[in-house]
Design an enzyme around this catalytic site. Structure first.
Site, short mmCIF file in Angstrom:
data_model
loop_
_atom_site.label_atom_id
_atom_site.label_comp_id
_atom_site.label_asym_id
_atom_site.label_seq_id
_atom_site.Cartn_x
_atom_site.Cartn_y
_atom_site.Cartn_z
N HIS A 187 -24.41 54.62 -12.35
CA HIS A 187 -25.19 55.54 -13.18
C HIS A 187 -24.34 56.08 -14.32
O HIS A 187 -23.15 56.38 -14.15
CB HIS A 187 -25.68 56.73 -12.35
CG HIS A 187 -26.94 56.45 -11.59
ND1 HIS A 187 -28.04 55.85 -12.16
CD2 HIS A 187 -27.28 56.72 -10.30
CE1 HIS A 187 -29.01 55.75 -11.26
NE2 HIS A 187 -28.57 56.27 -10.12
N CYS A 261 -26.40 52.09 -17.99
CA CYS A 261 -27.50 52.28 -18.94
C CYS A 261 -26.99 52.86 -20.25
O CYS A 261 -26.00 53.59 -20.29
CB CYS A 261 -28.55 53.22 -18.36
SG CYS A 261 -29.35 52.59 -16.88
N ARG A 270 -28.60 48.13 -21.65
CA ARG A 270 -27.40 48.12 -20.81
C ARG A 270 -26.15 47.97 -21.68
O ARG A 270 -26.16 47.24 -22.68
CB ARG A 270 -27.44 46.95 -19.81
CG ARG A 270 -28.54 47.07 -18.79
CD ARG A 270 -28.36 48.22 -17.84
NE ARG A 270 -29.43 48.27 -16.84
CZ ARG A 270 -30.57 48.93 -17.00
NH1 ARG A 270 -30.78 49.60 -18.12
NH2 ARG A 270 -31.49 48.93 -16.07
#
Length: 284
Positions: A187, A261, A270
């Site tokens: 993340h 991300c 990405r």
């Protein structure tokens, strides 16, 4: 005189009960609407606090505890420290031999020889006899420039891996130190956000992966700032972007791929960082 006085007095309008009721209803509606707006604002503020602070706090604490647990487990097995900054020896294909990119180039037999099946055979020959179970934390990723030290777990499931503050290993890609591509995701925002500062990485920065048997050191080699979230080429055994083919590699090697991300607080695209294996140190 009296008549003029009478003419000067204006009639006082009468306020009907229906008018009073309408005014009262209007006030109640306005007051109720204000209460609803305040309540919605408070709920949204709490959601933001939960996402940006609470999930990070809990995920980071859990990830730190898992790192400590892995270190205790490996230490109890007599594996030594295998800490950050490990060097020495030659990169291994995962079978404990000294062959690797520094001593000999991988055979040019195409991705099929360095694909998932070959990697599983090589990995099974090490002291880590079995492949990691789904969602099992089995390695530690260290990036000195980012001050990052985080568990690596099998799979990229959000509830079972990524939302716990871990970095997730893409199933079907190679394991640490093996010929091919060891690819992971993390993340960038919320839930521990281990890869929030991934854009700070530069070429020649080090990325280390500790396992039960060894510490593998990679150096950052290429950075793809943005690509499609469906760009599967970046995690292939010989990684190359399918969307931006100028980014990637054309021959087999020992690679690591870090994905997250981009831009921040979105999952539309990405970012990809690639590195090459430069050293391996067995745990003692």
């Amino acid at each position: 005189m009296r008549a003029s006085v009478v003419r000067a007095v204006r009639p006082v309008p009468l306020v009907q009960h229906s008018t009073l009721r309408r005014r009262a209803r209007r006030r109640r509606v306005l007051w109720g609407g204000g209460e609803v707006l305040v309540t919605v604002g408070v709920v949204l503020a709490l959601l933001v606090v939960h996402q940006l602070w609470w999930t990070n706090r809990e995920a980071r604490r859990g990830a730190e505890r898992k790192v400590e647990a892995l270190e205790r487990e490996w230490g109890a097995e007599g594996g030594g420290t295998g800490g950050a900054g490990a060097s020495g020896g030659s990169p291994s294909s995962g079978d404990g031999t000294s062959s690797g990119p520094q001593s000999s180039r991988p055979s040019r037999t195409g991705p099929s020889r360095t694909g998932a099946a070959a990697g599983r055979r090589s990995y099974a020959g090490t002291a880590d006899a079995a492949l990691p179970r789904r969602s099992q934390a089995y390695a530690i990723l260290t990036i000195p420039r980012l001050g990052l030290r985080v568990p690596v777990a099998e799979g990229v499931s959000k509830p079972d891996v990524l939302n716990r503050g871990y970095v997730g290993h893409y199933p079907g890609t190679q394991q640490p130190g093996q010929a091919g591509n060891f690819a992971v995701a993390g993340h960038r925002n919320t839930h521990g956000e281990p890869f929030r500062y991934l854009p700070r990485l530069r070429r020649a920065d080090t990325v280390e992966v500790e396992t039960r048997t060894a510490t593998y050191t990679y150096t950052v080699d290429k950075i793809l700032p943005q690509t499609s979230s469906r760009d599967a080429g970046v995690v292939r055994a010989v990684p190359r972007s399918l969307v931006r083919p100028s980014y990637g590699y054309s021959e087999p090697g020992y690679y690591i791929t870090l994905t997250t991300c981009t831009p921040e607080f979105t999952s539309r695209y990405r970012m990809v960082v690639w590195g090459k294996l430069v050293s391996m140190r067995p745990r003692r």
